[in-house]
Design an enzyme around this catalytic site. Structure first.
Site, PDB file in Angstrom:
ATOM      1  N   HIS A   1     -18.813  28.989   8.476  1.00  0.00           N
ATOM      2  CA  HIS A   1     -19.435  28.208   7.392  1.00  0.00           C
ATOM      3  C   HIS A   1     -20.266  27.053   7.971  1.00  0.00           C
ATOM      4  CE1 HIS A   1     -17.543  30.304   4.168  1.00  0.00           C
ATOM      5  NE2 HIS A   1     -16.327  29.869   4.394  1.00  0.00           N
TER       6      HIS A   1
ATOM      7  N   GLU B   1     -14.008  29.011   9.420  1.00  0.00           N
ATOM      8  CA  GLU B   1     -14.613  27.727   9.022  1.00  0.00           C
ATOM      9  C   GLU B   1     -15.822  27.393   9.892  1.00  0.00           C
ATOM     10  OE1 GLU B   1     -13.780  26.848   6.271  1.00  0.00           O
ATOM     11  OE2 GLU B   1     -11.767  27.685   6.063  1.00  0.00           O
TER      12      GLU B   1
HETATM   13 ZN   LIG Z   1     -14.655  30.693   3.407  1.00  0.00          ZN
END
Ligand SMILES: [Zn+2]
Length: 627
Positions: free
Chosen positions: A415, A412
Site C-alpha cells: 500500500h 502494508e
Molecule cells: Zn490492504
C-alpha cells in the site's frame, strides 16, 4: 483475509489520519533498525507549526465562501476556486493526520484528544464551507465545462473527477425531491445501528469448559484462535456450537434486521432511478454489474480445488467426519519466529523483480521513522498504511514475530509503495486510489513473498506451513468472499422481486452455498447456515465484500503472468503493473486494471486464482506424503 479487513477499515478513514514519536523514547528491541517508531516530526516539528497551518485552513475556508454564486460566470473564477479547494484539502489532510496518528499510538493522551476534538469541529465547518461547490459545478452545463477543460490547461488535473460528477448527476434528483430524501437519511440507518447494538453491545457469549477442565469465556476475538489451536474435535465442536447458538437463538431478529436493510437499499436505488441495489452500489466506481455476476458464477463453477483441499484435510486429520469447526487447525507445528529486521530483509528479497526504483522506495520506507513496529500500551491494534500527502506514508504494526505478520508487513508496504508511486506521478486531484485497486498492490507483494519463501523452504514442514497459508489466503479471500457475494446477490434480488425473506430462507441460501463450496468431504452442520447473521459487512456495507475477491483475482492474474512468462513477458508485466501503481485514481478501476493487462469483464482473472489454488493443493499433497 484478516489483514485485508483491517486495511479496509483504514481506507475508509484514510482521508482523516497520522502519528507520534514521543512515546517512542523506549529502547528498540532490535539494533539493526535505528528507529522502530513513527517519526511524526516529518509532518510538523511541534504544535506551533500545526497551529500555524490550522490558521491557514481557517483562512482558506473563508476565502472559498467568497466564490459562492460566481462559478458559472467565467472559467478564470472557476479555476481559482478549484486551486483554492485543492490547497485547503491538502492542508486539512495534514492538519488532521498529526493528532489522529498520535491518538493511534496512545488513545489516552489528553492533549491529543483535545486537539482531535478541535479538528473534528473544524471538519464540520470544512464540510459546510465546501458543500455548495458540487451542486454549483453541476449547474454549469456539461458542454460548457467540456469547452473550459479543452481550452484551459489548468483544468486538466481536475478533468476526470469533474466529468465523473456529471456522469453521476443522472441519479441526482430535483432540489425539492433531494430535500424530501434528506429527511429520510437518518431513519434509513436505523436497521444497521440496531444490528450493531445486537451484534456488539448486547451480545452475551457464554463461558464454556473444555475437556482439560479449563474454562473459557467466548468472544468474537478468541473464537477463531480457539478453533485454530484446540486439538480435540469435541472441544472445537463445543466452541462452534456455543458460539453459533447465540446467533441461532436470535435468528428471526437478525433476519428481520437484514430484510430491513435490503428493503432500505432497494427503496433508495429505485428512488434514484437505478434498476436495483447492485447497480446503485457499483455505480460509484463505474463497475459493470457483469463483473460481479461473472465473479460469483466463475467461483461457483470452479470449486474443484477447494473440494480436493477439504478431502486432503480429512485424510490428514484422520477424522471420520470433517466438520466446519475442523477447518482451522494447522497441518504441522512449524512455528518459526521472525525478527522485524529479518522480515524486512525477506520482503526486500521478494520484491526484487519489481526493479531498483521499487526497492529504493522500500529502503526509504524501512530505514526508520515510517513504521511503528511494536505493541505499546494504548496503541491501536491491527495494521494499516496511511498516506500523508506531501510527507510520506506511515505504517502501523503490532509485531508478534509470526509468519502471518511477515505477510502483513509485505501487504502494508505494498500500500505504501502504491502511495509513493501515485504521489510522484499524479497531480493532487487524482493521487488517491480506490480500495478496488489498492488491494491489488498489497496482495501482489504477498504473492511475491509467498512464492519466494516456498522456493527457498528446505524442510517439508516449512513448505507445508507456507502452502497452507497460500491455500487459506485463496480460500478466505476468493472463495469465501465470492460465496458471500453470491448470498448477497440472491437475497437482494429476492427483496427486489417482492419474495419473502425469513430466517428459514436465509439459512437455506447460506447452507446450500456452503455445501456446494465445501463439497462432500465436509459434513454439513445446521449451524453453518446461520453464518449470514455474523458478517457485519452485509449489514453495514452491502455489496462490498466482492472487491476482496476481484482485487485478489487481479493480482493473481498479474502474478501468474509474471511467474509463467518469458523474460520479455515478465518485463512487460512488471512495467504495466508499475503503470497501475503510478495511476492513482486517474481513471475508473476496471479501466486502470485493463491498462495493466487484467480484464475483469472476462473470467480470466478468476480462472487464474482457481489455477493457483489447484497448483498449491497439488503441491501440498506431494509435501504431505514426504512426512
Ligand atoms: Zn490492504
Amino acid at each position: 483475509m484478516r489483514i485485508i479487513f483491517l486495511c479496509m477499515i483504514v481506507f475508509m478513514q484514510s482521508h482523516i489520519v497520522f502519528a507520534d514519536n514521543d512515546i517512542s523514547g523506549k529502547e528498540s528491541p532490535e539494533k539493526n533498525v535505528t528507529n522502530t517508531s513513527w517519526n511524526l516530526s516529518d509532518i510538523y516539528a511541534n504544535w506551533d507549526q500545526w497551529n500555524a497551518d490550522l490558521t491557514e485552513v481557517k483562512q482558506l475556508m473563508e476565502d472559498i465562501k467568497t466564490y459562492q454564486g460566481r462559478l458559472n460566470t467565467n472559467p478564470k473564477v472557476f479555476i481559482e476556486l478549484m486551486q483554492k479547494e485543492e490547497q485547503l484539502s491538502k492542508k486539512f489532510g495534514r492538519v488532521f493526520r498529526y493528532p489522529y496518528f498520535m491518538r493511534q499510538l496512545n488513545s489516552l493522551d489528553q492533549e491529543t484528544s483535545a486537539k482531535m476534538q478541535e479538528i473534528r469541529a473544524m471538519y464540520a465547518e470544512y464540510a459546510t464551507a465546501t458543500s455548495w461547490i458540487s451542486p454549483e459545478i453541476l449547474d454549469i452545463p456539461r458542454g460548457t465545462m467540456e469547452k473550459w477543460i479543452e481550452t484551459h490547461a489548468e483544468l486538466e488535473p481536475y478533468a476526470f473527477n469533474l466529468m465523473n460528477s456529471y456522469r453521476l448527476q443522472e441519479h441526482v434528483l430535483t432540489a425539492d425531491k433531494e430535500k424530501l430524501m434528506s429527511h429520510f437519511s437518518r431513519p434509513m440507518g436505523t436497521a444497521s445501528s440496531v444490528y450493531d447494538e445486537l451484534y456488539v453491545s448486547d451480545i452475551q457469549f457464554p463461558e464454556i469448559t473444555l475437556s482439560t477442565g479449563k474454562k473459557v469465556k467466548l468472544s468474537h476475538a478468541n473464537y477463531t484462535k480457539l478453533l485454530e489451536t484446540l486439538s480435540s474435535q469435541e472441544d472445537r465442536k463445543l466452541v462452534f456450537e456455543s458460539y453459533y447458538k447465540i446467533y441461532k437463538d436470535h435468528e428471526n431478529t437478525y433476519a428481520a434486521i437484514y430484510k430491513g436493510i435490503c428493503e432500505k437499499d432497494n427503496a433508495y436505488a429505485k428512488a434514484r432511478g437505478y434498476k436495483g441495489t447492485l447497480e446503485a452500489k457499483l455505480e460509484g466506481n463505474n463497475i459493470p454489474t457483469a463483473v460481479y455476476e461473472s465473479l460469483i458464477k466463475t467461483a461457483y463453477d470452479n470449486v474443484g480445488p477447494l473440494h480436493k483441499y477439504m478431502e486432503l484435510r480429512k485424510q490428514v486429520m484422520e477424522l471420520d467426519e470433517l466438520h466446519t469447526y475442523d477447518l482451522s487447525t494447522k497441518f504441522t507445528d512449524y512455528n518459526r519466529e521472525y525478527d522485524f529486521t529479518e522480515a524486512v530483509g525477506m520482503v526486500k528479497e521478494a520484491v526484487k523483480p519489481l526493479g531498483e526504483d521499487y526497492l529504493a522506495y522500500l529502503n526509504e520506507a524501512t530505514k526508520g521513522g515510517w513504521i511503528d513496529v511494536y505493541e505499546k500500551p494504548n496503541k491501536t491494534s491491527g495494521a494499516f498504511s496511511a498516506n500523508v500527502y506531501g510527507v510520506h506514508p506511515y505504517i502501523l504494526l503490532n509485531w508478534n514475530k509470526s509468519l502471518n505478520h511477515v505477510f502483513t508487513l509485505a501487504h502494508e508496504l505494498g500500500h505504501s509503495m502504491h502511495s509513493i508511486y501515485s504521489n510522484n506521478n499524479q497531480p493532487y486531484a487524482t493521487h488517491s486510489y480506490t480500495i478496488f485497486v489498492a488491494e491489488v498492490a498489497s496482495t501482489f507483494n504477498e504473492h511475491l513473498l509467498l512464492d519466494n519463501l516456498i522456493e527457498q523452504a528446505e524442510k517439508p514442514e516449512e513448505r507445508i506451513a507456507l502452502l497452507q497459508q497460500a491455500i487459506e489466503n485463496i480460500w478466505g479471500t476468493f472463495y469465501i468472499q465470492s460465496l458471500y457475494a453470491d448470498y448477497e446477490y440472491q437475497v437482494h434480488k429476492r427483496v427486489e422481486n417482492g419474495q419473502p425473506v425469513t430466517a428459514g430462507v436465509l439459512n437455506k441460501i447460506m447452507g446450500d452455498l456452503y455445501n456446494h463450496y465445501y463439497g462432500e468431504a465436509v459434513t454439513p452442520d445446521e449451524l453453518t447456515s446461520v453464518k449470514w447473521s455474523r458478517v457485519p459487512h452485509f449489514y453495514g456495507m452491502p455489496y462490498y465484500v466482492y472487491q476482496y475477491a476481484t482485487s485478489f483475482s487481479a493480482s493473481s492474474e498479474l502474478f501468474s503472468r509474471y511467474k509463467n512468462g518469458s523474460k520479455k513477458e515478465q518485463q512487460t508485466t512488471i512495467e504495466k503493473y508499475k503503470t497501475l501503481l503510478k495511476s492513482g485514481g486517474n481513471d475508473f478501476p476496471v479501466n486502470q486494471l485493463k491498462k495493466a493487462g487484467v480484464d475483469l469483464t472476462s473470467t480470466k482473472p478468476f480462472e487464474a486464482v482457481v489455477a493457483q489454488m489447484d497448483y498449491y493443493v497439488n503441491e501440498l499433497e506431494k509435501e504431505l506424503k514426504k512426512l
